[in-house]
Design an enzyme around this catalytic site. Structure first.
Site, PDB file in Angstrom:
ATOM      1  N   GLU A 171     -12.666  10.160  -0.137  1.00 59.87           N
ATOM      2  CA  GLU A 171     -12.666  10.963  -1.355  1.00 59.87           C
ATOM      3  C   GLU A 171     -11.954  12.289  -1.124  1.00 59.87           C
ATOM      4  O   GLU A 171     -12.283  13.020  -0.201  1.00 59.87           O
ATOM      5  CB  GLU A 171     -14.105  11.226  -1.794  1.00 59.87           C
ATOM      6  CG  GLU A 171     -14.825   9.985  -2.257  1.00 59.87           C
ATOM      7  CD  GLU A 171     -14.148   9.351  -3.472  1.00 59.87           C
ATOM      8  OE1 GLU A 171     -13.943  10.078  -4.451  1.00 59.87           O
ATOM      9  OE2 GLU A 171     -13.830   8.154  -3.409  1.00 59.87           O
ATOM     10  N   ARG A 195       0.903  -1.165   0.000  1.00 55.14           N
ATOM     11  CA  ARG A 195       0.000   0.000   0.000  1.00 55.14           C
ATOM     12  C   ARG A 195       0.928   1.198   0.000  1.00 55.14           C
ATOM     13  O   ARG A 195       1.670   1.434   0.940  1.00 55.14           O
ATOM     14  CB  ARG A 195      -0.895  -0.040   1.243  1.00 55.14           C
ATOM     15  CG  ARG A 195      -1.774   1.196   1.448  1.00 55.14           C
ATOM     16  CD  ARG A 195      -2.877   1.294   0.408  1.00 55.14           C
ATOM     17  NE  ARG A 195      -3.662   2.529   0.605  1.00 55.14           N
ATOM     18  CZ  ARG A 195      -3.440   3.666  -0.059  1.00 55.14           C
ATOM     19  NH1 ARG A 195      -2.477   3.736  -0.969  1.00 55.14           N
ATOM     20  NH2 ARG A 195      -4.180   4.720   0.176  1.00 55.14           N
ATOM     21  N   HIS A 250       2.736   7.492   5.438  1.00 51.10           N
ATOM     22  CA  HIS A 250       2.973   6.097   5.810  1.00 51.10           C
ATOM     23  C   HIS A 250       2.808   5.158   4.631  1.00 51.10           C
ATOM     24  O   HIS A 250       2.258   5.531   3.587  1.00 51.10           O
ATOM     25  CB  HIS A 250       2.045   5.688   6.962  1.00 51.10           C
ATOM     26  CG  HIS A 250       0.584   5.926   6.699  1.00 51.10           C
ATOM     27  ND1 HIS A 250      -0.015   7.152   6.917  1.00 51.10           N
ATOM     28  CD2 HIS A 250      -0.398   5.121   6.239  1.00 51.10           C
ATOM     29  CE1 HIS A 250      -1.299   7.079   6.609  1.00 51.10           C
ATOM     30  NE2 HIS A 250      -1.567   5.860   6.185  1.00 51.10           N
ATOM     31  N   HIS A 302      -3.371  10.987   4.993  1.00 49.24           N
ATOM     32  CA  HIS A 302      -4.793  11.337   5.053  1.00 49.24           C
ATOM     33  C   HIS A 302      -4.919  12.754   5.610  1.00 49.24           C
ATOM     34  O   HIS A 302      -4.467  13.022   6.724  1.00 49.24           O
ATOM     35  CB  HIS A 302      -5.555  10.349   5.924  1.00 49.24           C
ATOM     36  CG  HIS A 302      -5.326   8.923   5.522  1.00 49.24           C
ATOM     37  ND1 HIS A 302      -5.938   8.356   4.433  1.00 49.24           N
ATOM     38  CD2 HIS A 302      -4.499   7.972   6.027  1.00 49.24           C
ATOM     39  CE1 HIS A 302      -5.511   7.113   4.293  1.00 49.24           C
ATOM     40  NE2 HIS A 302      -4.632   6.845   5.250  1.00 49.24           N
ATOM     41  N   GLU A 340      -5.416   7.415  11.471  1.00 45.53           N
ATOM     42  CA  GLU A 340      -5.664   6.018  11.071  1.00 45.53           C
ATOM     43  C   GLU A 340      -5.324   5.089  12.238  1.00 45.53           C
ATOM     44  O   GLU A 340      -4.213   5.138  12.765  1.00 45.53           O
ATOM     45  CB  GLU A 340      -4.797   5.696   9.852  1.00 45.53           C
ATOM     46  CG  GLU A 340      -4.849   4.235   9.404  1.00 45.53           C
ATOM     47  CD  GLU A 340      -4.044   4.014   8.121  1.00 45.53           C
ATOM     48  OE1 GLU A 340      -4.102   4.869   7.211  1.00 45.53           O
ATOM     49  OE2 GLU A 340      -3.331   2.985   8.040  1.00 45.53           O
ATOM     50  N   HIS A 367       1.505   7.316   1.367  1.00 47.83           N
ATOM     51  CA  HIS A 367       0.327   8.193   1.287  1.00 47.83           C
ATOM     52  C   HIS A 367       0.071   8.821   2.652  1.00 47.83           C
ATOM     53  O   HIS A 367       0.709   8.462   3.650  1.00 47.83           O
ATOM     54  CB  HIS A 367      -0.904   7.389   0.834  1.00 47.83           C
ATOM     55  CG  HIS A 367      -1.390   6.397   1.864  1.00 47.83           C
ATOM     56  ND1 HIS A 367      -0.791   5.173   2.053  1.00 47.83           N
ATOM     57  CD2 HIS A 367      -2.403   6.447   2.783  1.00 47.83           C
ATOM     58  CE1 HIS A 367      -1.414   4.506   3.012  1.00 47.83           C
ATOM     59  NE2 HIS A 367      -2.394   5.272   3.479  1.00 47.83           N
TER      60      HIS A 367
HETATM   61 MN    MN Z   1      -3.443   5.090   5.367  1.00 48.70          MN
END
Ligand code: MN
Ligand code: MN
Length: 402
Positions: free
Chosen positions: A175, A103, A152, A108, A113, A106
């Site tokens: 989104e 993953r 992360h 947020h 999280e 990125h």
């Molecule tokens: Mn994340």
């Protein structure tokens, strides 16, 4: 408010209310004169317990049955406010990474999280605004917490698929609020990247042209002993907590293993717990004064009822892969269904875990108050005041040894 009631509701709906509109005083059914109020609305004792004024919002979302978004190194599906409107304060993702699936880097923009690993192993990397970085390996029962905006990545390890549940403290996390490194690089002219990194523009020709999200790579090797050599500037507070290494609170009906910021100081905006309920047991009536509750059912089946005030309530049955939601302050209880233990992850959007148990409240309230409140015999009030045990004992067709 009364005007609204009279204009928007049918007469039948307000018949149980004895309404008095008197300018200087009002008298109750027993003739007592109230002098302080200009308008008094008394509720007859015959008022039905349930006079719903609006429907309770849906509290269940079948996350596990939603189509997976498939990528080369893994897959995911999510429960956000778009599909599950009640979940304004918390949202979640169920994610699977193959060994070596990544993953990508990125962050947020609008949510922290909090994650729980159900199966398999993975490695996280994280950077904070002070330049501290951490690289940690996770296995079943481990929790991580990434403060809002911190960068992360997550990478599948070992030789089996890794499955984890990500929970965010905003229903709107997905989104336009999750920022990926590959997307940013793809949107930035190669001349700008050349200036930024001190390289030639042609070096960026083969970078992805859009967001990668999850990609497949080699399976990472085992980390050397702590601290990992890659982490030259470790953070003062770790992002990792071994939840299932904690000793749970155990009662006859089940157990609860909780982590909040008292044990895991970095997790200032979220907390969580694993609940294991025996067959035919019940998580007792309670509410959380400071947080919404986001649930993911892992094993077994259970039925939850949420009380939403004003005679409103909703009951739903949950099984593996289902998500449940309880808005802040709403009363609720959970009963195990069937003869299997039920295991459930509960995550809260507050760093301090708080709950108030109805049975504990009644036990700590004077008898005379309860007799007046409920109008029942003192002997019944005595047996009400037992105190809280978190879970009620199993009471079903199957006898469960304690
Ligand atoms: Mn994340
Ligand atoms: Mn709860």
């Amino acid at each position: 408010m009364l005007r609204n009631l009279l204009t928007t509701k049918s007469l039948a709906a307000i018949t149980p209310l004895a309404c008095m509109l008197i300018s200087s005083s009002a008298s109750a059914e027993d003739g007592y004169q109230y002098k302080m109020q200009s308008t008094t609305v008394t509720r007859s004792s015959a008022t039905p317990a349930s006079t719903p004024t609006e429907e309770m919002p849906e509290i269940k979302y079948e996350l596990g049955k939603q189509p997976l978004h498939l990528h080369p190194g893994g897959a995911s599906n999510e429960a956000t406010i778009q599909d599950f409107p009640i979940s304004k304060g918390l949202a979640g993702v169920s994610m699977f990474l193959k060994p070596g699936g990544l993953r990508e880097l990125h962050w947020h923009a609008n949510a922290a999280e909090w994650a729980y690993v159900i199966a398999g192993r993975c490695r996280i990397t994280i950077i904070d605004p002070e330049g501290h970085s951490e690289i940690k390996d996770f296995g079943p029962g481990d929790v991580w917490y990434f403060p809002r905006g911190h960068g992360h990545s997550i990478q599948g390890m070992g030789n089996e698929e890794c499955h984890f549940i990500l929970v965010f403290d905003s229903g709107y996390f997905s989104e336009f609020a999750t920022f990926s490194a590959s997307d940013w690089l793809a949107q930035t002219p190669s001349e700008v990247l050349a200036k930024n990194f001190g390289m030639s523009a042609s070096a960026f020709a083969d970078f992805p042209k859009k967001e990668v999200y999850i990609s497949q790579g080699p399976v990472p090797q085992t980390l050397p002993s702590e601290p990992p050599p890659e982490s030259e500037n470790p953070p003062p507070l770790t992002h990792q907590f071994h939840l299932l290494s904690k000793i749970p609170v155990v009662t006859a009906g089940g157990s609860m293993t909780l982590v909040d910021q008292k044990q895991f100081p970095i997790s200032t905006t979220m907390s969580g717990a694993i609940l294991k309920m025996k067959p035919y047991a019940m998580r007792q009536l309670h509410w959380h004064p400071n947080a919404d509750e986001w649930q993911y059912y892992i094993k077994g089946r259970a039925r939850m009822t949420v009380f939403g005030s004003k005679g409103r309530k909703i009951t739903r049955e949950f099984g593996p892969g289902d998500v449940g939601y309880v808005p802040m302050g709403n009363g609720h209880y959970i009963e195990t269904v069937g003869d299997q233990e039920c295991e459930m992850l509960a995550v809260f959007n507050a760093g301090d875990y708080q709950e108030i148990s109805l049975s504990e409240w009644l036990a700590k309230t004077p008898k005379q108050v309860l007799e007046t409140n409920f109008g029942v015999a003192p002997s019944i009030i005595d047996s009400l005041r037992k105190g809280s045990t978190l879970f009620s004992k199993p009471t079903g067709p199957v006898s469960i040894p304690n």
